[in-house]
Design a protein around this motif. Structure first.
Motif: not given
Length: 465
Positions: A153-179
């Protein structure tokens, strides 16, 4: 002409879907699928089956008597389980920052990520050997599995700011948990049907069916991790001697810690997360064993309640993520912590099965949201080019807090004699965490980070971007 018109319509539909957040790309989908993969461990092993199996089948009903020379200590299953969870997370907490720094330094984020995932899935399969009396074996294998789960999870979480701009991180982070909640809930539903009809499948005992469920979790985890092979890889820097790599990693880690201490609001958030995550992780890891030992709930009742948690968590995570976009990440996160306080008080007062079902529903609604918003809020306060190092440091707060919560619960239970009064200690973590979170200002953290980067560039004779 017809094909051109269809192409224009298709482009407009994709643009609308992207603006509404209905469309995610291939990399984002692969990233979310890992939440689908490893959440089965959190749900079926950590949250449901193993604590109950550990208390009712692995550890003797009378508990264990630990003796060393003239010192002796009688320990029962709930306390031993709490200490076991703390041990696994202590190992991860010590290693995560260094591993994160090494991964950034060598461009090996994906390698570390997949290695920890492989170790976790294999160790989970090995839990099939967790039979009556094999306490040491069960603890050892579970610790390995938990290290694989938490380390990946340390390295999985580290991908979030790499693959998503700041304005989309809330939604992508929530979508990941929803998955994750849908995937974990789906496998948990299959397990519920399997255990209720275990004889029809040729498995004579519930104990044997539970151990086969462990194997299915390991296989599920491994299979749905395979798409992560296609996540982007960093450019590998030139090969350096191991001594220089480790020295550079330690230096980078020291820089990260120093940078965090200088950035007051980022430091306040880390401290706040460190404290309130104690409460969240204690509820996750101790809920099923609390229901089994204090309320006398059957395994089928616990499975049904946790299945309810999973399915409510999906709309809950999406709702909380959308609320954060409208009202602000920090504000909505604070509101979820208020609900956690109410849940703890309710858990102390409940006495029967239907109350446990209500508890499961409320936990499911806010669990994914509070975790995803914590991850998203932190990602907004760190530089993307050093995300592995910063998320490694974030893991210190997360994992050390997860150590302290179950540890305090276990000690309180040993001193007070029952889990009901010990659960009230969790309330303290939420209240203190909320007090610190109320003082965090994300905009000030970003401004401080930019100023620090500018000074660093000038010190090295460069120019800030």
């Amino acid at each position: 002409m017809w094909n051109r018109s269809l192409g224009i319509v298709n482009e407009r539909l994709l643009a609308v879907a992207d603006s509404k957040g209905w469309w995610i790309g291939r990399v984002e989908l692969i990233w979310c699928l890992y939440d689908w993969a490893n959440s089965a461990f959190a749900t079926s092993v950590l949250g449901t089956f193993l604590p109950v199996h550990f208390a009712r089948h692995v550890v003797p009903a009378s508990g264990l008597e630990l003796a060393f020379r003239r010192w002796s200590w009688h320990i029962e299953a709930p306390s031993l389980w709490a200490y076991t969870v703390s041990l696994a997370l202590f190992i991860v907490a010590l290693s995560a920052p260094l591993l994160g720094a090494v991964a950034d330094h060598r461009g090996r984020r994906k390698t570390f990520f997949l290695a920890f995932a492989a170790m976790g899935s294999l160790a989970t399969c090995a839990l099939y050997g967790a039979t009556a009396g094999r306490v040491g074996f069960t603890i050892f294998v579970f610790v390995l599995a938990h290290i694989g789960f938490s380390g990946s999870e340390v390295f999985y979480n580290a991908y979030l700011p790499v693959i998503a701009p700041s304005e989309k991180r809330d939604r992508l982070s929530g979508l990941g948990y929803a998955f994750g909640y849908v995937g974990g809930g789906l496998l948990l539903a299959i397990h519920l049907l399997f255990i209720r009809n275990h004889a029809a499948w040729g498995v004579p005992t519930v104990d044997g069916a539970v151990r086969l469920a462990f194997v299915s979790v390991g296989i599920w985890w491994a299979v749905f991790t395979l798409p992560s092979l296609f996540l982007p890889s960093e450019e590998t820097p030139p090969r350096l001697p191991l001594r220089r790599i480790l020295a550079g990693a330690v230096r980078d880690l020291n820089d990260t810690i120093r940078d965090t201490r200088r950035n007051r609001h980022r430091f306040l958030f880390i401290l706040s997360y460190f404290i309130y995550n104690n409460g969240i992780q204690t509820v996750i890891s101790m809920a099923s064993i609390y229901g089994a030992t204090e309320l006398g709930l059957s395994l089928q009742t616990l499975l049904g309640a946790f299945l309810l948690t999973q399915w409510i968590a999906f709309p809950g995570a999406v709702f909380v993520a959308r609320s954060a976009e409208r009202w602000g990440t920090r504000r909505v996160l604070f509101m979820t912590l208020c609900l956690w306080c109410a849940i703890v008080v309710y858990a102390y007062r409940m006495t029967c099965a239907w109350e446990f079902w209500i508890l499961a529903a409320f936990v499911g609604f806010i669990l994914g949201g509070s975790q995803s918003l914590s991850r998203s809020l932190y990602s907004q306060m760190i530089p993307p080019d050093r995300s592995s190092k910063f998320f490694g440091f974030f893991a210190v707060g997360g994992k050390f807090s997860a150590i302290l919560g179950p540890l305090c619960f276990g000690i309180s239970r040993d001193l007070l004699g029952d889990s009901r009064r010990a659960i009230l200690t969790v309330l303290i973590f939420f209240l203190v965490g909320m007090a610190l979170l109320s003082r965090v200002r994300v905009a000030d953290a970003n401004a401080s980070a930019l100023q620090s980067k500018t000074l660093t560039c000038r010190d090295h004779g460069g120019a800030a971007p």
